[in-house]
Motif scaffolding. Structure first.
Motif, mmCIF file in Angstrom:
data_model
loop_
_atom_site.group_PDB
_atom_site.id
_atom_site.type_symbol
_atom_site.label_atom_id
_atom_site.label_comp_id
_atom_site.label_asym_id
_atom_site.label_seq_id
_atom_site.Cartn_x
_atom_site.Cartn_y
_atom_site.Cartn_z
ATOM 1 N N MET A 296 0.827 -1.199 0.000
ATOM 2 C CA MET A 296 0.000 0.000 0.000
ATOM 3 C C MET A 296 0.867 1.257 0.000
ATOM 4 O O MET A 296 0.611 2.195 -0.767
ATOM 5 C CB MET A 296 -0.914 0.004 1.228
ATOM 6 N N LEU A 297 1.904 1.301 0.844
ATOM 7 C CA LEU A 297 2.768 2.485 0.885
ATOM 8 C C LEU A 297 3.508 2.670 -0.437
ATOM 9 O O LEU A 297 3.691 3.808 -0.886
ATOM 10 C CB LEU A 297 3.767 2.357 2.033
ATOM 11 N N SER A 298 3.909 1.579 -1.056
ATOM 12 C CA SER A 298 4.562 1.687 -2.355
ATOM 13 C C SER A 298 3.621 2.306 -3.380
ATOM 14 O O SER A 298 4.025 3.148 -4.201
ATOM 15 C CB SER A 298 5.026 0.301 -2.832
ATOM 16 N N GLU A 299 2.357 1.926 -3.309
ATOM 17 C CA GLU A 299 1.374 2.493 -4.236
ATOM 18 C C GLU A 299 1.110 3.963 -3.934
ATOM 19 O O GLU A 299 0.954 4.785 -4.850
ATOM 20 C CB GLU A 299 0.069 1.694 -4.171
ATOM 21 N N VAL A 300 1.066 4.315 -2.654
ATOM 22 C CA VAL A 300 0.863 5.724 -2.285
ATOM 23 C C VAL A 300 2.005 6.579 -2.835
ATOM 24 O O VAL A 300 1.780 7.662 -3.390
ATOM 25 C CB VAL A 300 0.761 5.868 -0.748
ATOM 26 N N LEU A 301 3.228 6.105 -2.711
ATOM 27 C CA LEU A 301 4.377 6.844 -3.238
ATOM 28 C C LEU A 301 4.303 6.969 -4.751
ATOM 29 O O LEU A 301 4.635 8.005 -5.329
ATOM 30 C CB LEU A 301 5.673 6.157 -2.822
ATOM 31 N N ALA A 353 6.085 10.113 5.557
ATOM 32 C CA ALA A 353 5.038 11.074 5.191
ATOM 33 C C ALA A 353 3.868 10.363 4.529
ATOM 34 O O ALA A 353 2.692 10.704 4.769
ATOM 35 C CB ALA A 353 5.612 12.139 4.267
ATOM 36 N N ALA A 354 4.150 9.360 3.706
ATOM 37 C CA ALA A 354 3.085 8.597 3.056
ATOM 38 C C ALA A 354 2.245 7.844 4.092
ATOM 39 O O ALA A 354 1.017 7.764 3.987
ATOM 40 C CB ALA A 354 3.683 7.621 2.047
ATOM 41 N N ALA A 355 2.907 7.273 5.108
ATOM 42 C CA ALA A 355 2.180 6.558 6.160
ATOM 43 C C ALA A 355 1.254 7.505 6.921
ATOM 44 O O ALA A 355 0.102 7.167 7.220
ATOM 45 C CB ALA A 355 3.168 5.895 7.113
ATOM 46 N N ARG A 356 1.740 8.687 7.233
ATOM 47 C CA ARG A 356 0.906 9.655 7.946
ATOM 48 C C ARG A 356 -0.237 10.136 7.062
ATOM 49 O O ARG A 356 -1.324 10.445 7.548
ATOM 50 C CB ARG A 356 1.773 10.811 8.419
ATOM 51 N N ASP A 357 0.006 10.196 5.758
ATOM 52 C CA ASP A 357 -1.049 10.560 4.819
ATOM 53 C C ASP A 357 -2.151 9.500 4.820
ATOM 54 O O ASP A 357 -3.347 9.821 4.745
ATOM 55 C CB ASP A 357 -0.444 10.716 3.422
ATOM 56 N N VAL A 358 -1.762 8.233 4.917
ATOM 57 C CA VAL A 358 -2.741 7.141 4.982
ATOM 58 C C VAL A 358 -3.615 7.279 6.229
ATOM 59 O O VAL A 358 -4.842 7.140 6.168
ATOM 60 C CB VAL A 358 -2.027 5.774 4.979
ATOM 61 N N VAL A 359 -2.979 7.568 7.368
ATOM 62 C CA VAL A 359 -3.741 7.728 8.611
ATOM 63 C C VAL A 359 -4.711 8.891 8.495
ATOM 64 O O VAL A 359 -5.892 8.779 8.859
ATOM 65 C CB VAL A 359 -2.777 7.939 9.807
ATOM 66 N N ALA A 360 -4.242 10.010 7.965
ATOM 67 C CA ALA A 360 -5.096 11.192 7.836
ATOM 68 C C ALA A 360 -6.248 10.935 6.879
ATOM 69 O O ALA A 360 -7.398 11.343 7.134
ATOM 70 C CB ALA A 360 -4.266 12.382 7.359
ATOM 71 N N ALA A 361 -5.988 10.249 5.763
ATOM 72 C CA ALA A 361 -7.033 9.990 4.771
ATOM 73 C C ALA A 361 -8.084 9.016 5.284
ATOM 74 O O ALA A 361 -9.207 8.983 4.779
ATOM 75 C CB ALA A 361 -6.411 9.449 3.488
#
Length: 433
Positions: A296-301, A353-361
């Motif tokens: 998932m994080l790879s896809e977010v990046l 930053a991507a992980a924190r973006d996932v939490v926020a979203a």
């Protein structure tokens, strides 16, 4: 890694029979008051599947079926009270006496010592030795016995090239057992000696990553790094891996730990105990969560934002990986500790930053909190490790915990975990088929 990771599911009310009166719906506040818990805990019940919730169009918050809430409240009164503000145990829950790990009030402790504090100040081998013996010893190192490592090397080399790292760990454990003629000696000193050698064998039998050709020596964390990361280790990254190994040593009676204790109850030797636990780690609800978070994080990046990735998961009816834990109302303390260390790793900055973006979203209407799987995924993505690295770190780390539980179980009456089946098949006599 989380054991059975959870996220909040908002379900549509069940279809009703014609003429049946619609069920009474409770607001979040009303449901929480009826159960005597905080709203955050109420949503934790939803994430565990103990309650269903429904969001009404045009209104904030969720509603709850009053009958479900009352049934849960009744169930909670008829079982042993949970510690703190945790969801009540179900009537079928297993309760065993253990002096290893206490989880309460969003914190956890190893033999009464704050686990996070221990992880930040002790190496993995030192923490494992202390957990097994109660003795604090500096500079502990685990060494693979020559015969066990040779047998493990041959067994692992015989596997297909596409075999997973967990496949290799399982095979290495069996091979190491066959090479130890003293494996049936269950005295504590023999078990702990075998355990240190087994952990070293599991790590040293894994193939080297990148272009490495020589097996490094030293601490387990550095040796494991050479099997997972193609790049050379820097001190901040090694510190994250070292801390993760200690944090993951134990987490109460997770599925793999229960399997280990059942095997130990039957007086299986420590290698078989670890093999039983590793078999449970293979379950998709236990060991694979960090791999899902890695992808998932790879896809977010790749896509530049967490919003469409989170949306795709929810649209497909899949939980967002790396979020929520059934034992914590807030953020998993293991994730908090690892995120703090990852901030010191420069190459981890965009992934963090991507992980924190996932939490926020994921936290528009309901609080979302990271668990340890998301933190492990940040480490693995940032350092070029494979998606299965988190599961491997978990398995190696937890081996020490499984041995600690085996030592406890060896001191109990044998075969005490023999449940009675509740037969619900056809009553005899039945005709022969």
């Amino acid at each position: 890694m989380t054991e059975q990771p959870t996220t909040t599911h908002d379900r549509e009310p069940h279809d009703r029979e014609p003429g049946r009166r619609p069920p009474q719906r409770l607001s979040t506040k009303e449901a929480a008051e009826r159960l005597g818990v905080k709203p955050e805990t109420l949503y934790a019940y939803v994430s565990r599947g103990l309650l269903s919730s429904h969001r009404l169009q045009g209104r904030r918050g969720s509603t709850f079926d009053a009958e479900e809430v009352d049934a849960l409240a009744h169930r909670g009164r008829n079982v042993r009270p949970a510690t703190g503000d945790e969801p009540p145990a179900t009537p079928s829950a297993v309760s065993l006496r253990t002096g290893i790990t206490l989880i309460t009030d969003d914190h956890y402790y190893f033999r009464g010592v704050p686990a996070v504090e221990l992880a930040l100040t002790r190496g993995y081998e030192e923490a494992a030795h202390w957990l097994w013996t109660g003795e604090a010893r500096h500079g502990v190192r685990f060494t693979a016995p020559e015969g066990a490592l040779a047998a493990a090397d041959r067994a692992v080399a015989a596997l297909p090239a596409y075999s997973t790292l967990t496949d290799r760990l399982r095979v290495a454990a069996v091979a190491a057992a066959a090479a130890d003629p003293l494996r049936f000696d269950l005295s504590p000193s023999t078990v702990t000696g075998a355990a240190g050698g087994l952990i070293a064998t599991l790590v040293d039998a894994l193939p080297l990553a990148g272009n490495r050709t020589r097996r490094p020596s030293g601490a387990i964390a550095r040796r494991l790094w050479s099997r997972l990361a193609p790049q050379a280790a820097d001190d901040p990254s090694i510190s994250v891996l070292q801390t993760a190994l200690v944090l993951l040593i134990d987490h109460d009676l997770a599925a793999s730990t229960l399997a280990a204790r059942v095997a130990a109850s039957a007086r299986a030797h420590p290698y078989a105990v670890v093999s039983a636990a590793l078999g449970t780690v293979e379950g998709q609800l236990h060991g694979g969560a960090s791999g899902l978070a890695h992808r998932m994080l790879s896809e977010v990046l790749q896509r530049g934002s967490a919003a469409p990735v989170v949306s795709d998961h929810l649209r497909a009816g899949r939980p967002v990986p790396g979020l929520g834990h059934r034992l914590y109302a807030g953020e998993d303390p293991r994730a908090t500790a690892l995120f703090g260390l990852l901030e010191r790793v420069p190459r981890a900055e965009p992934v963090l930053a991507a992980a924190r973006d996932v939490v926020a979203a994921s936290a528009r209407d309901v609080p979302a909190h990271a668990n340890v799987d998301l933190a492990l995924a940040v480490l693995s993505v940032a350092t070029g490790m494979p998606a299965e690295a988190g599961e491997t770190v978990f398995s190696v780390a937890r081996t020490a915990g499984w041995i600690a539980h085996a030592l406890e179980e060896y001191a109990e009456s044998p075969l005490r975990m023999r449940p009675r089946g509740r037969y619900d098949g056809p009553m005899p006599p039945q005709p022969l088929p």
